[in-house]
Design an enzyme around this catalytic site. Structure first.
Site, PDB file in Angstrom:
ATOM      1  N   ASN A 458       0.838  -1.202   0.000  1.00 41.64           N
ATOM      2  CA  ASN A 458       0.000   0.000   0.000  1.00 41.64           C
ATOM      3  C   ASN A 458       0.866   1.244   0.000  1.00 41.64           C
ATOM      4  O   ASN A 458       2.077   1.179  -0.227  1.00 41.64           O
ATOM      5  CB  ASN A 458      -0.928  -0.009   1.213  1.00 41.64           C
ATOM      6  CG  ASN A 458      -0.161   0.086   2.519  1.00 41.64           C
ATOM      7  OD1 ASN A 458       0.875  -0.566   2.680  1.00 41.64           O
ATOM      8  ND2 ASN A 458      -0.626   0.897   3.449  1.00 41.64           N
ATOM      9  N   CYS A 460       1.964   2.994   2.447  1.00 42.00           N
ATOM     10  CA  CYS A 460       2.988   3.036   3.504  1.00 42.00           C
ATOM     11  C   CYS A 460       3.736   1.725   3.658  1.00 42.00           C
ATOM     12  O   CYS A 460       4.467   1.539   4.631  1.00 42.00           O
ATOM     13  CB  CYS A 460       2.352   3.449   4.827  1.00 42.00           C
ATOM     14  SG  CYS A 460       1.504   5.043   4.772  1.00 42.00           S
ATOM     15  N   GLU A 462       3.027  -1.319   4.574  1.00 42.22           N
ATOM     16  CA  GLU A 462       2.837  -2.324   5.625  1.00 42.22           C
ATOM     17  C   GLU A 462       1.728  -3.323   5.307  1.00 42.22           C
ATOM     18  O   GLU A 462       1.603  -4.336   5.996  1.00 42.22           O
ATOM     19  CB  GLU A 462       2.552  -1.646   6.976  1.00 42.22           C
ATOM     20  CG  GLU A 462       1.109  -1.246   7.240  1.00 42.22           C
ATOM     21  CD  GLU A 462       0.736   0.090   6.622  1.00 42.22           C
ATOM     22  OE1 GLU A 462      -0.338   0.626   6.954  1.00 42.22           O
ATOM     23  OE2 GLU A 462       1.523   0.615   5.809  1.00 42.22           O
TER      24      GLU A 462
END
Length: 829
Positions: A458, A460, A462
């Site tokens: 995604n 970020c 994670e």
């Protein structure tokens, strides 16, 4: 400080400014009257708040600062602001002023919502009445869901614990005020505890016992043991409850689907989603478009449009749109992709408003190690490469290379793997992009390997979930504030943590059924698989409180044990929810169903990679009862754990973000009210105990930009304890992420902190990340050698040019390439 002291040492102000100025300065009232400023009233406000918070402040210092920032006929609002900012100005001197500033800001909020002066008002009664009125107001103006009126509002009002407002620091309450509290016609109508309760109500709409569930959730949030992600805080209980944080989608190689995805991303951004989009399927530049009988312009022009869509949309009207795009490193347009974030070149082939990420198969990393060649292909000729991984990928890729060598492929390019790697490293140093993520680790260790393929992470990095044309992956996240589970004497409360985990997983699962889904693909995916992402934040705070350093072996052991505990009870809770509510639809055939838990997948990954991963497999808990529970009842959620960056919610909670060491022991915080300096309050407290905290020490810390490593008057054990992120070797932090990764079914937002610009070190760090089996990495943070001039410090004492004793920084990206090449030569590649 544990008591109130109103000092008379004014630091230059010998008299109470009120005595000199009350006769000449007035305050303009709303009705047009001008009355003398009542300094005694201001002082009494400070005294009352300081006493309530049990802190010590210097009254004369504060009053002098106030006097500098007011004028004749000042408005009530400007006087109020001057008082708050006076406290803010001294946060760098003492954390007590941080709490005082928060207390003063809360007074402003109380007055604004309650609508009158608080003098003589029963705050508890007025607060509870304002909560009930706020819920009714929100429903009447169409902001809040009508279903909230079905809750027992009087009983919920009685459950509000107003004293928990004192848990906020200034940045936390100011952030909530500016961005989260509900307003109607530009008027605030939500108080802090009412905010937590409204979020809890919004997440309890489908619960049978609404009162019990709401109070349980409210207690979790208001004590800040766990905080949901920003979209959940924004939208819980509203008429459009888009509560999810992350979306992952897949773009197919047809014009209709490409433009459908532009629209989808605009809708997902509109409702606060951060997006990771997989673009690997698009054919490369020069490949034939059969319907037109002409050559394709390739990937880059479409990414330029995606960039502009991102820039045009704000998330919930309060945050910029945010997108990451992913591309596998064998794509024929990959070299052009590397240049998307450059500040030079043809602007029509640049994308400055979105993040780029490399999706890297293990075979490429092996070729870099071996000094071998690498072949770039067009996806229309090798469509299966994007849908396979591990040994299957290696076999298929090498087969395509053999076909290319025989002249049986139309579109390909053979290059040196090490040269491409050097370019990747130089670009990430120069532009911060593309980030590096690892395809095989994400897929081989995925619990959902039976239902599809992970094509990207995604925004970020994670979240690791399957995507396809039919499914846009969705993840609902929130984070445990670890610091709230440690006592003042440094004892970690594991029983409290277990309670937090169990309630948090229930909250996250509720989000799935309450959520508003901007696209049908997102709805279908989330209802079918029900993934959630339970994370953590404030790890640095815990290590401070428990007297452990990031690079201590005992810290590694604690972190390993902590993450196992979180994993154990998160999985157990999901199984218990499956018993109560049913297992997720695609559970059959999953790794969970096959009895394979996250720690078990390391062995699978070693087999597929063909080499050992140097991470211990130590387990301290008896996992058999949990495996039996899963076997009997299934799992409620396909995925459970993911550690996000937590930048905003850690600010609300008042802890250090995510899993990171403290970035700086001193830094300048900027918000809508201005800039102010914050010093690590744990450091200040330790220096006070040694009698070392004074203005000279503050100036020295400023001089060294927050670092204390060169301040010899500070004992060595404290210098070790308070190392900043750049003062800890990157491999140490990578190893801790690998240890946590044993227990996590998704991934972690891992920023890499590196001093200087050594190309050799850059190569070593990213190679280490892959060797340790990390699934993803996030930003590369590099630190220059020079410092800015300190205009507020005495130049005669400190000098005009300050430099740390760091290696000389090389600012030209090509030098990084050269150094990486040398490193590979030394390794015999």
């Amino acid at each position: 400080m544990n008591r109130l002291e109103l000092h008379n040492d004014s630091g230059g102000c010998q008299n109470n400014p009120g005595q000199e100025m009350a006769s000449v300065l007035g305050i303009a009232k709303a009705d047009g009257r001008v009355v003398a400023i009542d300094y005694k009233k201001i002082e009494s406000t400070i005294v009352r708040i300081a006493q309530e918070l049990n802190i010590s402040v210097d009254m004369n210092l504060l009053m002098y600062e106030v006097s500098k920032n007011i004028y004749d006929k000042v408005s009530s609002k400007d006087l109020e602001r001057a008082l708050i900012m006076a406290a803010v100005a001294f946060i760098e001197r003492d954390p007590a002023y941080n709490r005082l500033a928060a207390g003063l800001f809360l007074q402003k909020i109380y007055k604004e919502v309650i609508g009158k002066s608080l003098r003589g008002v029963n705050l508890s009664y007025a607060y509870k009445a304002a909560f009930i009125e706020g819920i009714k107001k929100g429903v009447s103006v169409g902001k809040l869901d009508q279903k909230l009126l079905d809750f027992p509002l009087e009983a919920l009002a009685d459950a509000l614990v107003i004293e928990r407002d004192s848990f906020f620091k200034y940045t936390g309450v100011q952030t909530l005020y500016e961005r989260y509290f509900l307003k109607a016609e530009k008027k605030l109508y939500e108080l802090p505890q009412a905010f937590w309760m409204r979020v809890a109500m919004g997440l309890s709409i489908n619960e049978k016992d609404k009162l019990s569930s709401t109070v349980k959730f409210y207690t979790l949030f208001s004590t800040m043991r766990y905080i949901p992600s920003t979209p959940t805080l924004f939208h819980a209980g509203t008429t459009k409850a888009q509560l999810s944080s992350c979306y992952l989608n897949y773009v197919g190689d047809e014009l209709e689907h490409i433009f459908k995805c532009y629209k989808d991303n605009a809708l997902l951004s509109k409702w606060s989603g951060g997006i990771g989009t997989d673009w690997t399927a698009l054919r490369a530049t020069g490949a034939m478009v059969k319907t037109l009988g002409m050559s394709s312009q390739g990937l880059i022009p479409f990414l330029k449009i995606a960039n502009d869509v991102t820039a045009a949309i704000s998330r919930s009207g309060s945050r910029r749109g945010a997108t990451a795009v992913y591309l596998e490193v064998w794509h024929l347009d990959y070299e052009d992709y590397l240049d998307l974030r450059k500040n030079t070149g043809d602007e029509r082939r640049r994308a400055h408003d979105m993040n780029t990420v490399s999706w890297i198969p293990d075979l490429f990393m092996k070729r870099v190690e071996q000094g071998g060649s690498w072949t770039l292909f067009s996806p229309d000729e090798v469509p299966d490469l994007h849908e396979i991984y591990g040994r299957k990928f290696e076999a298929a890729y090498e087969a395509y290379e053999r076909k290319a060598a025989k002249g049986e492929m139309k579109y390909f390019k053979i290059i040196s793997a090490t040269q491409l790697w050097r370019k990747m490293l130089s670009r990430i140093f120069e532009t911060g992009h593309p980030w590096m993520t690892f395809k095989d680790a994400c897929n081989i260790r995925s619990p959902q390997d039976h239902t599809g393929v992970i094509h990207s992470s995604n925004l970020c990095t994670e979240i690791t979930l399957n995507t396809s044309r039919e499914e846009t992956a969705v993840c609902n996240i929130g984070s445990i504030s670890l610091e709230k589970h440690v006592s003042d004497d440094g004892v970690f409360d594991e029983a409290l943590l277990v309670d937090t985990i169990m309630t948090a997983v229930q909250v996250l699962d509720n989000v799935i059924d309450l959520n508003f889904y901007p696209t049908i693909e997102a709805h279908n995916s989330n209802k079918k698989h029900r993934p959630v992402g339970l994370g953590i934040m404030g790890l640095q705070d815990v290590l401070y409180k428990m007297a452990m350093n990031f690079d201590d072996e005992k810290a590694a052991e604690f972190i390993d044990r902590l993450m196992e505990t979180i994993s154990y009870h998160a999985i157990r809770t999901s199984a218990l929810l499956a018993k109560e509510r049913g297992a997720y639809e695609s559970f059959k055939g999953s790794k969970w169903d096959r009895g394979i838990f996250p720690v078990d997948t390391i062995a699978l990954y070693e087999y597929e990679r063909g080499e050992a991963i140097d991470i211990n497999r130590i387990s301290r808990l008896d996992w058999q009862p949990v495996k039996d529970l899963v076997k009997e009842h299934g799992m409620r959620n396909s995925n459970l754990m993911a550690i996000a960056p937590t930048a905003t919610i850690s600010g609300i909670s008042g802890c250090v973000p995510s899993i990171e060491p403290i970035y700086k022991n001193m830094y300048v915080k900027a918000n809508m009210s201005g800039e102010f300096t914050i010093v690590n309050e744990y450091l200040v407290d330790d220096l006070k105990k040694l009698g070392l905290w004074n203005q000279d020490m503050l100036d020295q810390i400023k001089y060294f930009d927050g670092s204390i490593q060169m301040i010899e008057s500070i004992p060595a054990h404290l210098r070790s304890k308070y190392r900043e992120a750049f003062e800890i070797e990157p491999e140490v932090l990578l190893r801790l992420t690998a240890l946590r990764g044993k227990w996590i079914d998704q991934s972690q937002s891992h920023n890499i902190f590196m001093k200087g610009a050594s190309g050799k070190r850059l190569h070593e760090v990213y190679m280490a990340a892959w060797k340790m089996g990390l699934k993803t990495t996030y930003y590369l943070r590099t630190l220059g050698a020079s410092q800015i001039e300190k205009s507020t410090l005495d130049a005669g004492k400190f000098g005009f040019t300050q430099k740390r004793s760091y290696e000389k920084i090389e600012t030209v990206a090509e030098k990084v390439e050269t150094a990486v090449a040398q490193a590979l030569v030394e390794k015999g590649a």
